[in-house]
Design an enzyme around this catalytic site. Structure first.
Site, PDB file in Angstrom:
ATOM      1  N   GLU A 179      -2.236  -9.551   3.650  1.00  0.00           N
ATOM      2  CA  GLU A 179      -2.445 -10.184   4.960  1.00  0.00           C
ATOM      3  C   GLU A 179      -3.906 -10.284   5.336  1.00  0.00           C
ATOM      4  O   GLU A 179      -4.278 -11.019   6.254  1.00  0.00           O
ATOM      5  CB  GLU A 179      -1.689  -9.386   6.044  1.00  0.00           C
ATOM      6  CG  GLU A 179      -2.425  -8.192   6.612  1.00  0.00           C
ATOM      7  CD  GLU A 179      -2.553  -7.021   5.635  1.00  0.00           C
ATOM      8  OE1 GLU A 179      -3.318  -6.087   5.917  1.00  0.00           O
ATOM      9  OE2 GLU A 179      -1.880  -7.039   4.590  1.00  0.00           O
TER      10      GLU A 179
ATOM     11  N   CYS B 221       0.833  -1.215   0.000  1.00  0.00           N
ATOM     12  CA  CYS B 221       0.000   0.000   0.000  1.00  0.00           C
ATOM     13  C   CYS B 221       0.863   1.259   0.000  1.00  0.00           C
ATOM     14  O   CYS B 221       1.445   1.589  -1.016  1.00  0.00           O
ATOM     15  CB  CYS B 221      -0.976  -0.040   1.160  1.00  0.00           C
ATOM     16  SG  CYS B 221      -2.246  -1.287   0.925  1.00  0.00           S
TER      17      CYS B 221
ATOM     18  N   HIS C 127      -3.875  -5.366   0.445  1.00  0.00           N
ATOM     19  CA  HIS C 127      -3.431  -6.000   1.682  1.00  0.00           C
ATOM     20  C   HIS C 127      -3.394  -7.525   1.549  1.00  0.00           C
ATOM     21  O   HIS C 127      -4.423  -8.190   1.680  1.00  0.00           O
ATOM     22  CB  HIS C 127      -4.362  -5.611   2.828  1.00  0.00           C
ATOM     23  CG  HIS C 127      -4.178  -4.191   3.276  1.00  0.00           C
ATOM     24  ND1 HIS C 127      -3.232  -3.832   4.206  1.00  0.00           N
ATOM     25  CD2 HIS C 127      -4.794  -3.046   2.903  1.00  0.00           C
ATOM     26  CE1 HIS C 127      -3.282  -2.520   4.401  1.00  0.00           C
ATOM     27  NE2 HIS C 127      -4.216  -2.022   3.619  1.00  0.00           N
TER      28      HIS C 127
END
Length: 454
Positions: free
Chosen positions: A430, A344, A428
């Site tokens: 994760e 990001c 993202h």
């Protein structure tokens, strides 16, 4: 339908029950009743079903100014009325009901299309300076719990929702959403037309807004605040980053680990720059066998290289990447020396450090359902995203490869450069908005560090 008063458990309510046909008599008798909640039960006879039903009406009656100038009583409404305003810089004013903290707050209004995960959103540092409007209308039904937090506090400016759940139902719930926000001094509003505001943001772009529960502030004063406040060019990273280095060792809990049979014995040392890093990024690195040292956003590149890391991760974070030239310079000094992974904000900083440009998007990407196309293998990933800025791929130098694109608007969603051992994603990996499509990016980072060692 015919209503028949029934006696209540409190003897003091007998005069009330006997006088239900006469409201003034009820109000007169209320002066002699205790000042607490009064419960009135009625037998309701339904002509349609022929059955007798019992319903309860809850009222609070207290001595106050006169009612109909004859009675010393004030009957409080059993529902909450609008007590907050959201004033946008375009001049529109949205009446709403407040929950959480009270006061006056300014921020950039963005909409998030996630169906779940509002607690992760609340604790995502990348939302610093922003009001998050949830397009999913029903929020708060699962309450909150300590396990789902992505940072140590809430950084967003406020929460805007359509309907606030009046109860919670989840086995992990520890408190309600309203209590959670109040303790953290975060404002929230509900019973506002979130669909209409979302359409306005899609048409006009992200707007600055002021949220207020203070009657002393006029609409004109709030509008002036909104039009004067700026978020472009403001360093928001320094307000969310850690103040000193620390070691992170916590892995993804075994209950949530989806690679249970994967043997993670890499034992790499990764230095993670905290531009607003989410806890789950750190958990995933630890779960892949990494020793993780987290450093502040202003940590010198020379100090990082002295640690002799196997790789460096540049994390997510809030705001404009062009407002943090010190971070761009740090990235520039590290790339080419060790393998790096940008997520990001880290992706945007890599883009600038490589000589590219970033730009502010119309309304950004915020949600857990964004399709991303992997240009290397043709896979489509359903990703979680949260950013208002993007890298202009046309500005990147030769040798830098665009590896991923957002399939909604074809914007750049991933970069790589084999010569410099770097990779980055504009979303993202994760996060788990349902699927775990993007988690293999961490395995790719492990392979990048392994190849660099050889």
């Amino acid at each position: 339908m015919v209503s028949y008063p029934l006696p209540t458990a409190l003897e003091t309510l007998a005069p009330m029950a006997a006088a239900m046909e006469n409201p003034l008599a009820v109000a007169s008798n209320a002066k002699n009743l205790p000042r607490h909640k009064l419960f009135m039960s009625f037998a309701v006879h339904s002509k349609r079903s022929g059955k007798l039903q019992v319903v309860s009406v809850h009222q609070r009656v207290k001595a106050a100014s006169s009612l109909y100038s004859d009675c010393d009583v004030d009957v409080q409404k059993p529902w909450k009325t609008a007590d907050a305003r959201l004033v946008l810089e375009d001049g529109s004013i949205w009446k709403a009901k407040s929950f959480g903290a009270s006061g006056t707050q300014v921020g950039e209004v963005v909409f998030n299309t996630s169906l779940t995960g509002y607690q992760e959103i609340l604790t995502d540092p990348s939302y610093a300076g922003q009001f998050v409007l949830m397009t999913n209308p029903h929020i708060g039904n699962t309450g909150v719990n300590l396990d789902d937090e992505e940072s140590s506090q809430c950084f967003l400016a406020g929460l805007v929702i359509r309907s606030l759940s009046i109860c919670t139902s989840n086995w992990r719930c520890t408190e309600s959403l309203g209590d959670y926000l109040a303790k953290r001094n975060i404002m929230g509003i509900y019973d506002v037309d979130t669909r209409a505001i979302t359409r306005r943001l899609r048409q006009d772009g992200s707007l600055i807004g002021v949220l207020s529960t203070e009657e002393s502030q006029t609409d004109e004063e709030l509008l002036e605040i909104a039009r004067k406040w700026k978020i472009v060019g403001v360093d928001l990273i320094s307000g969310v980053s850690c103040k000193a280095p620390f070691v992170w060792s916590q892995k993804t809990h075994s209950e949530w680990e989806f690679h249970k049979h994967q043997n993670q014995v890499e034992n790499f040392h990764v230095v993670a720059y905290d531009f607003g890093i989410k806890h789950n990024i750190l958990r995933r690195l630890a779960s892949y066998g990494c020793k993780v040292t987290v450093v502040p956003s202003t940590w010198p590149a020379s100090e990082t290289l002295k640690m002799k890391p196997d790789g460096v991760l540049f994390s997510n974070g809030p705001g404009d990447p062009a407002a943090v030239p010190y971070a761009v310079e740090t990235v520039r000094e590290i790339i080419g020396k060790v393998p790096v992974f940008g997520i990001c904000m880290g992706h945007q900083l890599l883009g600038q450090a490589l000589g590219g440009k970033t730009f502010k998007m119309k309304f950004g990407h915020h949600g857990g359902n964004h399709p991303v196309g992997n240009l290397r293998n043709g896979r489509v990933e359903i990703s979680a995203q949260n950013h208002n800025y993007a890298v202009d791929p046309a500005s990147l130098p030769a040798g830098v490869e665009v590896t991923h694109i957002n399939l909604n608007d074809k914007s750049c969603a991933g970069l790589a450069c084999a010569e410099l051992n770097l990779m980055s994603l504009q979303y993202h990996p994760e996060s788990s908005p349902g699927p775990h499509d993007s988690d293999p990016a961490f395995r790719e980072f492990m392979e990048l560090m392994k190849a660099s060692q050889k």
